[in-house]
Motif scaffolding. Structure first.
Motif, PDB file in Angstrom:
ATOM      1  N   PHE A  49      -4.564  -8.270   9.086  1.00 50.64           N
ATOM      2  CA  PHE A  49      -4.007  -7.712   7.847  1.00 50.64           C
ATOM      3  C   PHE A  49      -2.515  -7.404   8.003  1.00 50.64           C
ATOM      4  O   PHE A  49      -1.760  -7.558   7.037  1.00 50.64           O
ATOM      5  N   THR A  50      -2.062  -6.999   9.203  1.00 51.00           N
ATOM      6  CA  THR A  50      -0.620  -6.790   9.373  1.00 51.00           C
ATOM      7  C   THR A  50       0.119  -8.102   9.218  1.00 51.00           C
ATOM      8  O   THR A  50       1.208  -8.139   8.643  1.00 51.00           O
ATOM      9  N   ARG A  51      -0.466  -9.157   9.716  1.00 54.06           N
ATOM     10  CA  ARG A  51       0.166 -10.473   9.615  1.00 54.06           C
ATOM     11  C   ARG A  51       0.221 -10.962   8.169  1.00 54.06           C
ATOM     12  O   ARG A  51       1.048 -11.795   7.823  1.00 54.06           O
ATOM     13  N   MET A  52      -0.674 -10.421   7.356  1.00 55.30           N
ATOM     14  CA  MET A  52      -0.717 -10.767   5.934  1.00 55.30           C
ATOM     15  C   MET A  52       0.080  -9.760   5.098  1.00 55.30           C
ATOM     16  O   MET A  52       0.075  -9.823   3.882  1.00 55.30           O
ATOM     17  N   ASN A  53       0.726  -8.807   5.766  1.00 57.29           N
ATOM     18  CA  ASN A  53       1.499  -7.733   5.115  1.00 57.29           C
ATOM     19  C   ASN A  53       0.653  -6.845   4.215  1.00 57.29           C
ATOM     20  O   ASN A  53       1.150  -6.275   3.250  1.00 57.29           O
ATOM     21  N   ILE A  59      -4.210  -0.515   8.392  1.00 53.39           N
ATOM     22  CA  ILE A  59      -4.315   0.850   8.912  1.00 53.39           C
ATOM     23  C   ILE A  59      -5.767   1.321   8.903  1.00 53.39           C
ATOM     24  O   ILE A  59      -6.253   1.891   9.882  1.00 53.39           O
ATOM     25  N   ALA A  60      -6.479   1.064   7.821  1.00 55.06           N
ATOM     26  CA  ALA A  60      -7.882   1.487   7.730  1.00 55.06           C
ATOM     27  C   ALA A  60      -8.723   0.876   8.846  1.00 55.06           C
ATOM     28  O   ALA A  60      -9.525   1.565   9.491  1.00 55.06           O
ATOM     29  N   ASN A  61      -8.552  -0.412   9.094  1.00 55.09           N
ATOM     30  CA  ASN A  61      -9.342  -1.076  10.127  1.00 55.09           C
ATOM     31  C   ASN A  61      -8.894  -0.693  11.526  1.00 55.09           C
ATOM     32  O   ASN A  61      -9.733  -0.532  12.425  1.00 55.09           O
ATOM     33  N   LEU A  62      -7.605  -0.535  11.724  1.00 56.20           N
ATOM     34  CA  LEU A  62      -7.119  -0.131  13.043  1.00 56.20           C
ATOM     35  C   LEU A  62      -7.520   1.303  13.366  1.00 56.20           C
ATOM     36  O   LEU A  62      -7.857   1.612  14.520  1.00 56.20           O
ATOM     37  N   GLU A  63      -7.523   2.176  12.372  1.00 54.72           N
ATOM     38  CA  GLU A  63      -8.013   3.544  12.603  1.00 54.72           C
ATOM     39  C   GLU A  63      -9.478   3.524  13.020  1.00 54.72           C
ATOM     40  O   GLU A  63      -9.895   4.265  13.907  1.00 54.72           O
ATOM     41  N   LYS A  64     -10.259   2.670  12.392  1.00 54.75           N
ATOM     42  CA  LYS A  64     -11.676   2.536  12.742  1.00 54.75           C
ATOM     43  C   LYS A  64     -11.811   2.052  14.187  1.00 54.75           C
ATOM     44  O   LYS A  64     -12.610   2.583  14.952  1.00 54.75           O
ATOM     45  N   SER A  65     -11.014   1.039  14.559  1.00 49.55           N
ATOM     46  CA  SER A  65     -11.113   0.507  15.921  1.00 49.55           C
ATOM     47  C   SER A  65     -10.720   1.558  16.958  1.00 49.55           C
ATOM     48  O   SER A  65     -11.404   1.713  17.972  1.00 49.55           O
ATOM     49  N   VAL A  66      -9.643   2.287  16.694  1.00 48.64           N
ATOM     50  CA  VAL A  66      -9.193   3.318  17.635  1.00 48.64           C
ATOM     51  C   VAL A  66     -10.234   4.428  17.729  1.00 48.64           C
ATOM     52  O   VAL A  66     -10.513   4.950  18.810  1.00 48.64           O
ATOM     53  N   GLY A  67     -10.835   4.779  16.604  1.00 47.57           N
ATOM     54  CA  GLY A  67     -11.873   5.809  16.609  1.00 47.57           C
ATOM     55  C   GLY A  67     -13.114   5.410  17.390  1.00 47.57           C
ATOM     56  O   GLY A  67     -13.756   6.246  18.026  1.00 47.57           O
ATOM     57  N   LEU A  68     -13.445   4.134  17.363  1.00 44.43           N
ATOM     58  CA  LEU A  68     -14.616   3.634  18.091  1.00 44.43           C
ATOM     59  C   LEU A  68     -14.339   3.424  19.579  1.00 44.43           C
ATOM     60  O   LEU A  68     -15.258   3.402  20.380  1.00 44.43           O
ATOM     61  N   ALA A  80      -0.938  -1.488  17.691  1.00 41.34           N
ATOM     62  CA  ALA A  80      -0.935  -2.154  16.382  1.00 41.34           C
ATOM     63  C   ALA A  80      -1.016  -1.126  15.255  1.00 41.34           C
ATOM     64  O   ALA A  80      -0.354  -1.275  14.222  1.00 41.34           O
ATOM     65  N   LEU A  81      -1.804  -0.061  15.453  1.00 41.17           N
ATOM     66  CA  LEU A  81      -1.909   0.994  14.452  1.00 41.17           C
ATOM     67  C   LEU A  81      -0.573   1.707  14.278  1.00 41.17           C
ATOM     68  O   LEU A  81      -0.123   1.919  13.143  1.00 41.17           O
ATOM     69  N   ASP A  82       0.060   2.054  15.381  1.00 37.50           N
ATOM     70  CA  ASP A  82       1.371   2.708  15.304  1.00 37.50           C
ATOM     71  C   ASP A  82       2.369   1.832  14.558  1.00 37.50           C
ATOM     72  O   ASP A  82       3.123   2.314  13.708  1.00 37.50           O
ATOM     73  N   ASN A  83       2.357   0.539  14.854  1.00 31.43           N
ATOM     74  CA  ASN A  83       3.270  -0.393  14.178  1.00 31.43           C
ATOM     75  C   ASN A  83       2.924  -0.554  12.703  1.00 31.43           C
ATOM     76  O   ASN A  83       3.821  -0.611  11.856  1.00 31.43           O
ATOM     77  N   ALA A  84       1.642  -0.641  12.385  1.00 30.11           N
ATOM     78  CA  ALA A  84       1.220  -0.803  10.986  1.00 30.11           C
ATOM     79  C   ALA A  84       1.681   0.385  10.146  1.00 30.11           C
ATOM     80  O   ALA A  84       2.091   0.209   8.998  1.00 30.11           O
ATOM     81  N   ARG A  85       1.619   1.573  10.719  1.00 29.59           N
ATOM     82  CA  ARG A  85       2.082   2.766   9.993  1.00 29.59           C
ATOM     83  C   ARG A  85       3.583   2.713   9.711  1.00 29.59           C
ATOM     84  O   ARG A  85       4.051   3.370   8.797  1.00 29.59           O
ATOM     85  N   LYS A  86       4.308   1.907  10.481  1.00 34.23           N
ATOM     86  CA  LYS A  86       5.746   1.726  10.279  1.00 34.23           C
ATOM     87  C   LYS A  86       6.037   0.480   9.448  1.00 34.23           C
ATOM     88  O   LYS A  86       7.202   0.161   9.215  1.00 34.23           O
ATOM     89  N   GLY A  87       4.973  -0.251   9.052  1.00 32.23           N
ATOM     90  CA  GLY A  87       5.160  -1.474   8.274  1.00 32.23           C
ATOM     91  C   GLY A  87       5.589  -2.657   9.124  1.00 32.23           C
ATOM     92  O   GLY A  87       6.208  -3.583   8.622  1.00 32.23           O
ATOM     93  N   ILE A  88       5.207  -2.635  10.395  1.00 31.45           N
ATOM     94  CA  ILE A  88       5.565  -3.712  11.311  1.00 31.45           C
ATOM     95  C   ILE A  88       4.310  -4.533  11.622  1.00 31.45           C
ATOM     96  O   ILE A  88       3.299  -3.995  12.058  1.00 31.45           O
ATOM     97  N   ALA A  89       4.413  -5.835  11.429  1.00 30.67           N
ATOM     98  CA  ALA A  89       3.288  -6.736  11.730  1.00 30.67           C
ATOM     99  C   ALA A  89       3.151  -6.923  13.233  1.00 30.67           C
ATOM    100  O   ALA A  89       4.141  -6.904  13.968  1.00 30.67           O
ATOM    101  N   THR A  90       1.926  -7.121  13.677  1.00 29.24           N
ATOM    102  CA  THR A  90       1.655  -7.418  15.082  1.00 29.24           C
ATOM    103  C   THR A  90       1.782  -8.924  15.268  1.00 29.24           C
ATOM    104  O   THR A  90       1.130  -9.682  14.560  1.00 29.24           O
TER     105      THR A  90
END
Length: 91
Positions: A49-53, A59-68, A80-90
């Motif tokens: 999703f970051t690559r798709m902007n 963020i929703a999916n990365l938060e889920k992954s980090v939580g799990l 990737a989550l930290d970058n997504a929160r800044k609007g940066i694609a991985t």
């Protein structure tokens, strides 16, 4: 084996790297359908999703992954989550 979530997640990673995002998303979703606790599938969805902007979905999916990820086995997901929160694609 069509019943192993990790196989779909791995193939999703390949599709995402090849910019075949629809195929990647389908494989990650299949992995999650097989195992709702598949950290790598949520992480892969988020990165794709970051690559798709699409940063809200990322963020929703990365938060889920980090939580799990209780053992911190996937540090790339946290980055990737930290970058997504800044609007940066991985990449």
């Amino acid at each position: 084996d069509s019943k192993v979530a990790e196989f779909y997640s791995s193939r999703g990673d390949i599709y995402s790297a090849q910019k075949q995002y629809d195929l990647a998303l389908a494989d990650y979703r299949k992995a999650i359908a097989l195992d709702a606790n598949t950290v790598s599938a949520y992480c892969g969805l988020g990165i794709t999703f970051t690559r798709m902007n699409d940063f809200p979905s990322a963020i929703a999916n990365l938060e889920k992954s980090v939580g799990l990820d209780k053992g911190s086995n996937y540090p790339r997901c946290k980055t990737a989550l930290d970058n997504a929160r800044k609007g940066i694609a991985t990449p």
